[in-house]
Design a protein around this motif. Structure first.
Motif, PDB file in Angstrom:
ATOM      1  N   GLY A  36       0.830  -1.198   0.000  1.00 20.60           N
ATOM      2  CA  GLY A  36       0.000   0.000   0.000  1.00 20.60           C
ATOM      3  C   GLY A  36       0.861   1.242   0.000  1.00 20.60           C
ATOM      4  N   GLY A  37       0.504   2.181   0.861  1.00 19.52           N
ATOM      5  CA  GLY A  37       1.092   3.522   0.839  1.00 19.52           C
ATOM      6  C   GLY A  37       2.609   3.564   0.874  1.00 19.52           C
ATOM      7  N   LEU A  38       3.180   2.761   1.750  1.00 26.91           N
ATOM      8  CA  LEU A  38       4.631   2.819   1.920  1.00 26.91           C
ATOM      9  C   LEU A  38       5.365   2.419   0.622  1.00 26.91           C
ATOM     10  N   GLY A  39       4.838   1.394  -0.045  1.00 29.64           N
ATOM     11  CA  GLY A  39       5.471   0.925  -1.273  1.00 29.64           C
ATOM     12  C   GLY A  39       5.225   1.859  -2.441  1.00 29.64           C
ATOM     13  N   ASN A  57      13.502   3.014   4.632  1.00 28.69           N
ATOM     14  CA  ASN A  57      12.058   3.206   4.509  1.00 28.69           C
ATOM     15  C   ASN A  57      11.371   2.297   5.519  1.00 28.69           C
ATOM     16  N   ASP A  58      11.010   2.871   6.651  1.00 29.48           N
ATOM     17  CA  ASP A  58      10.476   2.141   7.792  1.00 29.48           C
ATOM     18  C   ASP A  58      11.608   1.347   8.459  1.00 29.48           C
ATOM     19  N   THR A  59      11.257   0.527   9.454  1.00 29.52           N
ATOM     20  CA  THR A  59      12.314  -0.216  10.157  1.00 29.52           C
ATOM     21  C   THR A  59      12.734  -1.471   9.389  1.00 29.52           C
ATOM     22  N   ASN A  69       9.813   7.016   9.640  1.00 29.25           N
ATOM     23  CA  ASN A  69       8.795   6.274  10.383  1.00 29.25           C
ATOM     24  C   ASN A  69       7.447   6.476   9.694  1.00 29.25           C
ATOM     25  N   HIS A  70       6.676   5.390   9.542  1.00 23.40           N
ATOM     26  CA  HIS A  70       5.383   5.489   8.852  1.00 23.40           C
ATOM     27  C   HIS A  70       4.195   5.123   9.730  1.00 23.40           C
ATOM     28  N   THR A  71       4.432   4.845  10.986  1.00 15.66           N
ATOM     29  CA  THR A  71       3.284   4.481  11.814  1.00 15.66           C
ATOM     30  C   THR A  71       3.571   4.712  13.290  1.00 15.66           C
ATOM     31  N   LEU A  72       2.537   5.071  14.005  1.00 17.95           N
ATOM     32  CA  LEU A  72       2.657   5.246  15.456  1.00 17.95           C
ATOM     33  C   LEU A  72       2.114   4.036  16.181  1.00 17.95           C
ATOM     34  N   THR A  97       6.423  15.880   4.780  1.00 15.67           N
ATOM     35  CA  THR A  97       5.085  15.421   4.388  1.00 15.67           C
ATOM     36  C   THR A  97       5.157  14.691   3.045  1.00 15.67           C
ATOM     37  N   ASN A  98       4.492  13.562   2.980  1.00 17.54           N
ATOM     38  CA  ASN A  98       4.469  12.752   1.750  1.00 17.54           C
ATOM     39  C   ASN A  98       3.969  13.553   0.548  1.00 17.54           C
ATOM     40  N   GLY A  99       4.198  12.997  -0.608  1.00 20.17           N
ATOM     41  CA  GLY A  99       3.668  13.587  -1.836  1.00 20.17           C
ATOM     42  C   GLY A  99       3.488  12.471  -2.858  1.00 20.17           C
ATOM     43  N   LYS A 159      -8.132   1.736  -0.401  1.00 20.54           N
ATOM     44  CA  LYS A 159      -6.945   1.615   0.437  1.00 20.54           C
ATOM     45  C   LYS A 159      -6.938   0.215   1.032  1.00 20.54           C
ATOM     46  N   ARG A 160      -5.840  -0.176   1.693  1.00 16.08           N
ATOM     47  CA  ARG A 160      -5.844  -1.462   2.382  1.00 16.08           C
ATOM     48  C   ARG A 160      -7.021  -1.504   3.350  1.00 16.08           C
ATOM     49  N   ILE A 161      -7.556  -2.715   3.548  1.00 22.78           N
ATOM     50  CA  ILE A 161      -8.657  -2.829   4.500  1.00 22.78           C
ATOM     51  C   ILE A 161      -8.037  -2.973   5.887  1.00 22.78           C
ATOM     52  N   GLU A 196      -8.880  -1.906  10.242  1.00 17.55           N
ATOM     53  CA  GLU A 196      -9.881  -1.350  11.159  1.00 17.55           C
ATOM     54  C   GLU A 196      -9.699   0.155  11.366  1.00 17.55           C
ATOM     55  N   TYR A 197      -8.435   0.617  11.428  1.00 19.39           N
ATOM     56  CA  TYR A 197      -8.256   2.051  11.713  1.00 19.39           C
ATOM     57  C   TYR A 197      -8.687   2.932  10.544  1.00 19.39           C
ATOM     58  N   LYS A 198      -8.726   2.362   9.351  1.00 13.53           N
ATOM     59  CA  LYS A 198      -9.152   3.156   8.190  1.00 13.53           C
ATOM     60  C   LYS A 198     -10.677   3.251   8.117  1.00 13.53           C
ATOM     61  N   ARG A 199     -11.325   2.401   8.865  1.00 15.23           N
ATOM     62  CA  ARG A 199     -12.762   2.458   9.123  1.00 15.23           C
ATOM     63  C   ARG A 199     -13.668   2.312   7.887  1.00 15.23           C
ATOM     64  N   MET A 226      -4.193   7.956  13.676  1.00 17.33           N
ATOM     65  CA  MET A 226      -3.799   6.607  13.251  1.00 17.33           C
ATOM     66  C   MET A 226      -3.178   6.564  11.853  1.00 17.33           C
ATOM     67  N   GLU A 227      -3.653   7.387  10.948  1.00  8.73           N
ATOM     68  CA  GLU A 227      -3.130   7.360   9.569  1.00  8.73           C
ATOM     69  C   GLU A 227      -1.932   8.292   9.539  1.00  8.73           C
ATOM     70  N   ALA A 228      -0.751   7.728   9.332  1.00 10.05           N
ATOM     71  CA  ALA A 228       0.445   8.561   9.405  1.00 10.05           C
ATOM     72  C   ALA A 228       0.339   9.745   8.442  1.00 10.05           C
ATOM     73  N   SER A 229      -0.038   9.462   7.206  1.00 10.69           N
ATOM     74  CA  SER A 229      -0.200  10.558   6.251  1.00 10.69           C
ATOM     75  C   SER A 229      -1.382  10.291   5.328  1.00 10.69           C
ATOM     76  N   GLY A 230      -1.275   9.157   4.592  1.00  9.70           N
ATOM     77  CA  GLY A 230      -2.183   8.944   3.476  1.00  9.70           C
ATOM     78  C   GLY A 230      -1.557   9.589   2.261  1.00  9.70           C
ATOM     79  N   THR A 231      -1.762   8.971   1.108  1.00 10.70           N
ATOM     80  CA  THR A 231      -1.322   9.565  -0.154  1.00 10.70           C
ATOM     81  C   THR A 231      -2.469   9.482  -1.167  1.00 10.70           C
ATOM     82  N   GLY A 232      -3.375   8.515  -0.946  1.00  8.51           N
ATOM     83  CA  GLY A 232      -4.576   8.444  -1.771  1.00  8.51           C
ATOM     84  C   GLY A 232      -5.381   9.737  -1.621  1.00  8.51           C
TER      85      GLY A 232
HETATM   86  O1  H53 Z   1       2.672   4.500   4.697  1.00  6.97           O
HETATM   87  C1  H53 Z   1       2.221   5.599   3.915  1.00  6.97           C
HETATM   88  C2  H53 Z   1       1.336   6.513   4.730  1.00  6.97           C
HETATM   89  C3  H53 Z   1       0.214   5.726   5.394  1.00  6.97           C
HETATM   90  C4  H53 Z   1       0.775   4.532   6.129  1.00  6.97           C
HETATM   91  C5  H53 Z   1       1.615   3.692   5.196  1.00  6.97           C
HETATM   92  C6  H53 Z   1       2.193   2.429   5.798  1.00  6.97           C
HETATM   93  C7  H53 Z   1       2.248   1.271   5.015  1.00  6.97           C
HETATM   94  O2  H53 Z   1       1.794   1.290   3.760  1.00  6.97           O
HETATM   95  C8  H53 Z   1       2.788   0.096   5.549  1.00  6.97           C
HETATM   96  C9  H53 Z   1       3.276   0.073   6.829  1.00  6.97           C
HETATM   97  C10 H53 Z   1       3.241   1.229   7.598  1.00  6.97           C
HETATM   98  O3  H53 Z   1       3.714   1.210   8.835  1.00  6.97           O
HETATM   99  C11 H53 Z   1       2.687   2.390   7.078  1.00  6.97           C
HETATM  100  O4  H53 Z   1      -0.271   3.755   6.665  1.00  6.97           O
HETATM  101  O5  H53 Z   1      -0.486   6.584   6.262  1.00  6.97           O
HETATM  102  O6  H53 Z   1       0.818   7.509   3.889  1.00  6.97           O
HETATM  103  C12 H53 Z   1       3.430   6.303   3.370  1.00  6.97           C
HETATM  104  O7  H53 Z   1       4.067   7.049   4.348  1.00  6.97           O
END
Ligand code: H53
Length: 800
Positions: free
Chosen positions: A117-120, A313-315, A351-354, A452-454, A537-539, A541-544, A640-646
């Motif tokens: 999803g977003g990270l890739g 890119n992430d851990t 970091n992409h998630t809390l 901030t993502n783009g 987006k990925r299914i 629970e936090y994306k609701r 919960m959503e670190a950024s979102g790009t969609g």
């Molecule tokens: O990374 C996106 C963010 C989005 C976030 C996502 C992501 C993954 O796709 C996979 C693992 C992860 O910890 C975070 O959920 O909010 O936009 C790019 O930063």
């Protein structure tokens, strides 16, 4: 810019490749043969600028950026190449002259789903921007044999099948048989000549495959280098000659497992170990590779931080810290302090998630068994960090440390090994400082920065939405694709009726196109005049997605009760996959499909409300849906959503957002203005306060008549052929646990949807808002993001 290419010349080159690379004659060629031949012909155009870029970088000893990522969700490459080289008209005409349909050929390329999803996808957008801006960069990742699974629905349940993007030859890559590195696992650490020496028990080879990544107009071409795992020995001849073919093949099969699939299920111990091996495999191969390049030009390891920036890119590639220290100490003979200092000058971590459960942790036992030398170095790095803090009079609290409770914490390890740590939206970075990395931030107040993502406007506007792009070019002039701030020229035109009409005509054409596709693939007739309301987006629970479908059911109830109510016609579209091991997400998919089926079967809803959930959402499907969307659902639980790009892609294509104050929604809200976005619900502080006070979802459900009714219907089996048990887990979770606070936000979400209805009833007003969403999107170009990384993180100067 490569030389202009005449259609006849490209046709000739394509025909030539068809015969001499693919080995087919035009009369016998299938569509895929033509597509492969065209790809080769186009690839030929990329090679010269690729070579020129490499020469330039060596000649000027430019500082290099290495982007290490487990995921590169690149999708179809033919599209990027045709688009970035400006070859679409020529390719279209060339194929037409050969009797081949260009659009069909483009769609024939398998979608490379080397990510989730977003990270890739972010990594893929960054590759495009780094090439467009002229930054000397390599992407490093894994060449998975099978990318993200293919999704289908059986009775509304998600079914997963292996994806097979390499079934046909992949025309863009170059196999580099000279770039092969042995990568060890397990074994033990001995000492020789006073130096520790790691003797792995097992070795696999990392073999490089390079894909050139051309930037806009082909001025600069970087490389994506993906590693494939190969055995050190193809097979054992001895068991083979004995007739034990299984034993003969076993070593090869085991080695190849490492790059077999993206995200092996890691709920089993074997799966966990495989995942750790994947991470070390590609990180170690990449470091070896880049260190060879560095030492081919420099003798002094101390120069590394000034010549090389490595982005984690992430851990997932966090083992890069100990691996770099290991190389410098054990192979180059540096002392620990010097090696650690060099690593800390070179590495950077995003970091992409809390969410604590998403921050990787490995059992210390596993780490010590698979990577014994690294475990020693991690302990040493951690101790050095603790000592350093003590010496500085800022002793570390117990909440900090790379090894705690028998686990290796990759978040802390990445933090202490990095020169800069960045979050991916302003809110996320702020929360990082205040939550997950609070203590580390207090110790290193300058380390965390925001980027901030783009998203790349070349793919997410120019290529996927040619109709709107043409309207933009009329207003902003040529060249906005590489200078997205020029979209600002659209702002003053929001008041111009003729301009608004052109924008909405493009939207309407995209919607007709999508409606045809929905008809053909889902067998549903939808009205292109209805509002297209999209959550893709990925299914999770936090994306609701659950809140969305509950509101949909409540709307259905309301529309049945009051058939004359002025509710504008809507088509609600879902797209997304659930992780195979994520039971609740899969249950939500089934509920969406059940509610969707019920609504679509209700004759009273014909032309008023329809639900569409095409299976197998991927990059290509996103490119179809986004240009046709009117409403963008960005409704995650705040914080919960670190950024979102969609969210950015949809707004850039003129969709209005309904969303919470989460991730980059906050910055989108700021950019488009409160009148042009539908914000609702708890903010991040409300969420944490409510959780601290003791959240009672049952009380929220009881207070909401609409939500109570839907929950009662779910429990009564209204959407499941009378089977009240089917969705019990979802209903129980909602009323009894509801960690993501669907119940708390439901009523304000409902109200926000009604504000959407009211706005839609005024087509001129809606069109104005759409234009005012597109105009300020320059700041969400990944070019802006990459300039930020170049300046604040990597300290490199873009060439363009
Ligand atoms: O990374 C996106 C963010 C989005 C976030 C996502 C992501 C993954 O796709 C996979 C693992 C992860 O910890 C975070 O959920 O909010 O936009 C790019 O930063």
């Amino acid at each position: 810019m490569p030389r202009e290419l005449a259609p006849a010349e490209l046709a000739e080159a394509t025909r030539h490749h068809l015969v001499y690379s693919i080995g087919k004659t035009p009369d016998a060629a299938k569509l895929s043969d033509w597509r492969l031949a065209l790809s080769r012909a186009i690839r030929d155009r990329i090679v010269d600028p690729w070579v020129a870029t490499t020469r330039h970088v060596y000649a000027h000893d430019l500082k290099r950026v290495y982007y290490l990522s487990m995921e590169f969700l690149i999708g179809r490459l033919i599209e990027d190449a045709v688009n970035n080289l400006g070859l679409e008209p020529a390719a279209r005409e060339a194929l037409a002259s050969l009797g081949v349909d260009f659009d069909a050929a483009m769609l024939d390329e398998p979608d490379a789903a080397l990510g989730n999803g977003g990270l890739g996808r972010l990594a893929a957008c960054f590759l495009d921007s780094m090439s467009t801006l002229g930054i000397a960069a390599h992407g490093y990742g894994i060449r998975y044999d099978h990318g993200l699974f293919r999704q289908s629905f059986r009775d509304g349940w998600q079914i997963e099948d292996a994806e097979d993007w390499l079934a046909q030859s992949h025309p863009w890559e170059f196999e580099r048989t000279e770039a092969v590195w042995p990568i060890g696992f397990g074994g033990e650490v001995t000492t020789r000549d006073g130096r520790p020496r790691w003797e792995p028990a097992e070795t696999v080879l990392a073999a490089a495959y390079d894909t050139p990544i051309p930037g806009w107009q082909g001025r600069w071409v970087n490389t994506l280098r993906l590693w494939s795992a190969k055995p050190t020995k193809i097979f054992d001849l001895e068991p083979f000659n004995r007739g034990d073919y299984m034993a003969a093949a076993a070593p090869a099969v085991l080695a190849q497992t490492i790059s077999r699939v993206l995200y092996p299920d890691d709920t089993t111990p074997q799966g966990k170990e495989l995942r750790l091996k994947q991470e070390y495999f590609f990180t170690a191969a990449s470091l070896r590779d880049l260190m060879r390049r560095f030492f081919s030009d420099h003798d002094d390891a101390g120069l590394l931080p000034s010549r090389v920036a490595i982005q984690l890119n992430d851990t997932h590639p966090a083992i890069a810290g100990p691996e770099l220290v290991r190389i410098l100490m054990d192979e180059r003979g540096l002392g620990f302090d010097e090696a650690f200092a060099i690593a800390r000058g070179t590495l950077h971590y995003t970091n992409h998630t809390l969410m604590p459960e998403a921050l990787e942790k490995w059992p210390a036992e596993l780490m010590a068994r698979v990577l014994p030398r690294h475990m020693q170095i991690i302990e040493r790095m951690d101790a050095a960090h603790a000592a350093e803090m003590r010496a500085a009079g800022r002793p570390r609290p117990d909440s900090v440390g790379c090894i705690r409770d028998g686990e290796v914490r990759m978040g802390d390890l990445s933090f202490i090994a990095a020169r800069r740590v960045n979050g991916v939206s302003a809110l996320h970075t702020d929360l990082m400082r205040r939550t997950v990395f609070r203590d580390l931030h207090a110790l290193h107040p300058d380390r965390i920065v925001n980027q901030t993502n783009g998203v790349t406007p070349r793919r997410w506007l120019r290529s996927c939405n040619p109709k709107l792009s043409a309207v933009i070019t009329e207003a902003a002039g040529e060249g906005w694709e590489a200078d997205l701030d020029r979209l600002a020229a659209l702002g003053p035109l929001a008041g111009d009726a003729a301009f608004r009409e052109r924008v909405m005509a493009a939207k309407q054409a995209n919607k007709r196109h999508l409606a045809d596709w929905i008809g053909a693939t889902c067998g549903l007739t939808v009205d292109p005049g209805a509002m297209f309301d999209v959550q893709i987006k990925r299914i999770h629970e936090y994306k609701r997605q659950l809140m969305n479908v509950l509101e949909l059911a409540a709307l259905w109830n309301e529309m049945r009760r009051d058939p004359g109510a002025p509710v504008p016609p809507r088509v609600r579209i879902f797209g997304g996959k659930a992780a195979p091991g994520y039971a609740m997400a899969k249950a939500i998919i089934k509920l969406i499909n059940d509610i969707g089926r019920t609504i679509n079967a209700d004759p009273a809803m014909k032309g008023r409300l329809a639900v569409v959930y095409p299976p197998n959402y991927n990059v290509t499907m996103a490119e179809r849906l986004i240009p046709a969307a009117d409403l963008s659902e960005q409704i995650s639980t705040a914080g919960m959503e670190a950024s979102g790009t969609g969210n950015m892609k949809l707004a850039m294509n003129g969709a209005l957002t309904i969303g919470t104050m989460d991730g980059a929604n906050v910055e989108i809200h700021e950019a488009v203005g409160a009148d042009n976005i539908f914000i609702f619900g708890l903010d991040a502080e409300d969420v944490s306060r409510l959780r601290a006070e003791g959240y009672d979802p049952g009380a929220h459900v009881a207070r909401s008549g609409r939500l109570s009714e839907v929950v009662a219907q779910i429990r009564a089996g209204v959407f499941s052929d009378g089977d009240g048990e089917r969705h019990r887990a979802v209903a129980d979770n909602l009323t009894g646990h509801d960690w993501f606070m669907v119940a708390a936000d439901f009523d304000t979400y409902w109200d926000a949807q009604r504000r959407v209805d009211a706005a839609w009833a005024d087509p001129n007003g809606w069109a104005r808002k759409a234009v005012l969403n597109i105009a300020p999107m320059g700041r969400f170009s990944s070019d802006r993001t990459i300039r930020g990384y170049a300046r604040d993180v990597w300290q490199v100067t873009p060439q363009f």
